[in-house]
Design an enzyme around this catalytic site. Structure first.
Site, short mmCIF file in Angstrom:
data_model
loop_
_atom_site.label_atom_id
_atom_site.label_comp_id
_atom_site.label_asym_id
_atom_site.label_seq_id
_atom_site.Cartn_x
_atom_site.Cartn_y
_atom_site.Cartn_z
N ARG A 1 -14.51 6.11 3.70
CA ARG A 1 -13.90 4.88 4.23
C ARG A 1 -13.69 5.05 5.73
NH1 ARG A 1 -8.00 3.53 4.72
NH2 ARG A 1 -7.93 1.28 5.04
N ASN B 1 -2.26 2.06 0.01
CA ASN B 1 -2.03 3.28 0.80
C ASN B 1 -0.63 3.77 0.48
OD1 ASN B 1 -4.40 2.44 1.97
ND2 ASN B 1 -3.59 2.22 4.03
N HIS C 1 -8.62 -1.74 11.76
CA HIS C 1 -7.62 -0.69 11.62
C HIS C 1 -6.88 -0.58 12.97
CE1 HIS C 1 -6.62 3.08 9.08
NE2 HIS C 1 -5.77 3.08 10.08
N TYR D 1 2.28 7.04 1.02
CA TYR D 1 2.69 8.34 1.56
C TYR D 1 4.04 8.81 1.01
CZ TYR D 1 -1.26 7.94 4.67
OH TYR D 1 -2.53 7.85 5.15
N GLU E 1 -5.57 5.31 0.90
CA GLU E 1 -5.06 6.40 1.72
C GLU E 1 -3.95 7.12 0.98
OE1 GLU E 1 -3.62 5.49 5.67
OE2 GLU E 1 -5.39 4.27 6.10
N GLU F 1 -3.38 -1.99 6.40
CA GLU F 1 -1.94 -2.00 6.62
C GLU F 1 -1.47 -2.99 7.67
OE1 GLU F 1 -0.29 1.87 7.17
OE2 GLU F 1 -1.05 2.59 5.27
C1 PNW Z 1 -1.33 5.04 8.06
N1 PNW Z 1 4.91 4.04 8.68
O1 PNW Z 1 -0.43 4.87 9.07
C2 PNW Z 1 -2.62 4.65 8.72
O2 PNW Z 1 -3.41 3.76 7.99
C3 PNW Z 1 -3.39 5.80 9.27
O3 PNW Z 1 -4.17 5.36 10.35
C4 PNW Z 1 -2.44 6.93 9.64
O4 PNW Z 1 -3.07 7.95 10.34
C5 PNW Z 1 -1.82 7.41 8.35
O5 PNW Z 1 -1.23 6.36 7.63
C6 PNW Z 1 -0.79 8.52 8.54
O6 PNW Z 1 0.30 8.07 9.28
C7 PNW Z 1 0.90 4.70 8.88
O7 PNW Z 1 5.58 4.16 9.72
C8 PNW Z 1 1.67 4.77 10.03
O8 PNW Z 1 5.41 3.74 7.58
C9 PNW Z 1 3.00 4.54 9.97
C10 PNW Z 1 3.57 4.27 8.74
C11 PNW Z 1 2.80 4.19 7.59
C12 PNW Z 1 1.47 4.42 7.68
#
Ligand code: PNW
Length: 477
Positions: free
Chosen positions: A83, A301, A127, A303, A378, A172
């Site tokens: 991707r 996505n 992006h 995290y 992601e 996002e």
């Molecule tokens: C995502 N937050 O970014 C992006 O899609 C990527 O480009 C990035 O490198 C990756 O996650 C890791 O950070 C985010 O603040 C950036 O919640 C900030 C946030 C979430 C995702």
């Protein structure tokens, strides 16, 4: 070990796609080549004080020149899919008008290289790197930007639609709207909550118009999707006030996008919560129908989850929501909400590791969008990786992170979710936005002095998972 014991092995369906993800500004470099002009991220990263150490993407990991080597690496790792995103200002330097063929040619070459190695390309159109000229004309808070995006989508769809089957309009949009226009920690760095809500709507509109534009020029077999920030928002307690706080953040993180995109409506509670900032008169009569296009898949996505409670708006202490440091909140009209650190181990980003959140998220969208195939577009972790004297990069924490989250995906599939694939963030260490190069998310280590690539032990672990369809033991690396 688990992987050899059929009773406990974590095995995926044979068609499951094992992928990795990147984005244009984070890896390409070559910012002034072949007609490319600055995007808002070029401007922002060259503005003093906006990124750690003044880092920028001028060279990044030089993927623009090293894409063949990078695709060879993907093939070595046995990836089934890749991707990546297209840089809008490489294709349309002013954000409007005819396309630059040299810019498109780069993506044609990249796609051909991937296909020649049997790797499925998945394209994200946007992006976060808006052409600077469009920001100068008002950016996402302006409606015209959505029409410009549709035109750009059509150009890229025409150029690559014959060989790319998997498409995502936006990545996002929450980050684009609220980190870009409310907290200002992302480009273009504006801090205007009312404008950020307009930006969110125009991003939704761009998705809808872009989806129609893609479909009008591409073979019907191609799939159109979007990758959404899909937060798991948990209340600190079950008190009515904490539940209301969680509801508000859920609307501002999820409902504001999933609502119109999947269901054709913004949550009523979102209108109520933001009434002090906007009367939403930027939403025209037909917009919600234009946004609510049937999709072929949904990208999630993930995290880390969010933990929130009610707060006294006058007692504004330091925020702990993990979205960078700014005096301005990315959450419009949410001064009455406090963010808390979820307990547990954390990655180098300070984000708590919680695979149950991923399972929860998948099950939620399985219920909310029945029948819609899901992709994890992601998921990954930043660690302070070092290259050993023997030239190896040993990252057991990342292996454990991936094992935990892939196991959560597998559990969701067992619970009835239709998850078709997983894209690890990220293939390579890269420019981590306002954090610069200090945060390494790659499965492949990049030496920033030489730009040499070295697969980390997590890359070898992931390659084995991709090859066998079964998660190897974490100790196996
Ligand atoms: C995502 N937050 O970014 C992006 O899609 C990527 O480009 C990035 O490198 C990756 O996650 C890791 O950070 C985010 O603040 C950036 O919640 C900030 C946030 C979430 C995702």
């Amino acid at each position: 070990p688990d992987s050899e014991n059929p009773a406990t092995a974590v095995t995926f369906p044979p068609a499951f796609l094992w992928g990795a993800a990147t984005s244009a500004y984070q890896i390409e470099g070559a910012v002034r080549e072949d007609g490319r002009t600055p995007s808002i991220w070029d401007t922002f990263s060259h503005t003093p004080g906006k990124t750690a150490g003044g880092d920028h993407g001028d060279i990044a990991v030089d993927h623009y020149h090293r894409y063949r080597e990078d695709v060879a690496l993907m093939a070595e790792l046995g990836l089934g899919a890749y991707r990546f995103s297209v840089s809008w200002s490489r294709v349309q330097p002013t954000g409007r008008g005819p396309a630059v063929q040299k810019g498109l040619d780069f993506y044609r070459r990249l796609v051909d290289e991937l296909l020649s190695k049997g790797i499925k390309p998945a394209v994200t159109l946007y992006h976060w790197d808006l052409p600077q000229e469009l920001e100068d004309a008002g950016g996402w808070p302006e409606r015209d930007t959505a029409y410009r995006f549709a035109e750009y989508a059509q150009i890229v769809g025409e150029a690559l639609g014959d060989r790319v089957e998997q498409w995502m309009t936006l990545n996002e949009p929450w980050c684009s709207a609220f980190l870009g226009y409310a907290s200002g920690v992302h480009a273009p760095g504006r801090t205007d909550p009312a404008a950020s809500l307009r930006a969110a709507h125009h991003l939704n509109l761009a998705h809808g118009l872009g989806t129609s534009a893609l479909r009008s020029v591409m073979p019907a077999r191609n799939q159109v999707a979007i990758s959404l920030n899909s937060s798991v928002v948990r209340p600190l307690s079950q008190s009515p006030a904490d539940l209301a706080a969680a509801r508000k953040i859920d609307d501002l993180a999820n409902g504001v996008f999933h609502g119109p995109i999947l269901h054709g409506a913004y949550p009523e509670s979102l209108y109520v919560a933001t009434a002090q900032l906007t009367d939403w008169d930027h939403v025209l009569d037909d917009d919600l129908a234009l946004i609510n296009q049937p999709l072929d898949a949904l990208g999630l996505n993930y995290y880390t989850p969010a933990l929130v409670s009610a707060a006294d708006p006058s007692a504004r202490g330091p925020r702990a929501d993990g979205h960078g440091s700014s005096d301005h909140s990315p959450w419009p009209a949410a001064d009455d909400v406090a963010f808390h650190q979820t307990p547990g181990d954390r990655t180098e980003m300070g984000w708590t590791i919680d695979p149950t959140g991923l399972h929860e998220l998948i099950m939620r969208y399985t219920r909310e969008a029945p029948g819609l195939p899901l992709y994890i577009t992601e998921n990954g972790a930043a660690y302070d990786d070092k290259i050993d004297s023997d030239g190896r990069v040993h990252d057991p924490e990342r292996v454990a992170y991936l094992h935990g989250h892939l196991s959560a995906v597998r559990r969701a599939i067992a619970d009835g979710a239709d998850v078709r694939g997983y894209f690890l963030w990220s293939l390579l260490d890269n420019f981590e936005w306002s954090y610069g190069y200090g945060k390494r998310f790659g499965a492949v280590y990049v030496d920033y002095a030489t730009l040499e690539r070295t697969p980390k032990s997590s890359a070898h672990w992931y390659a084995k998972a991709a090859r066998t369809g079964t998660l190897p033991e974490v100790e196996a690396v």
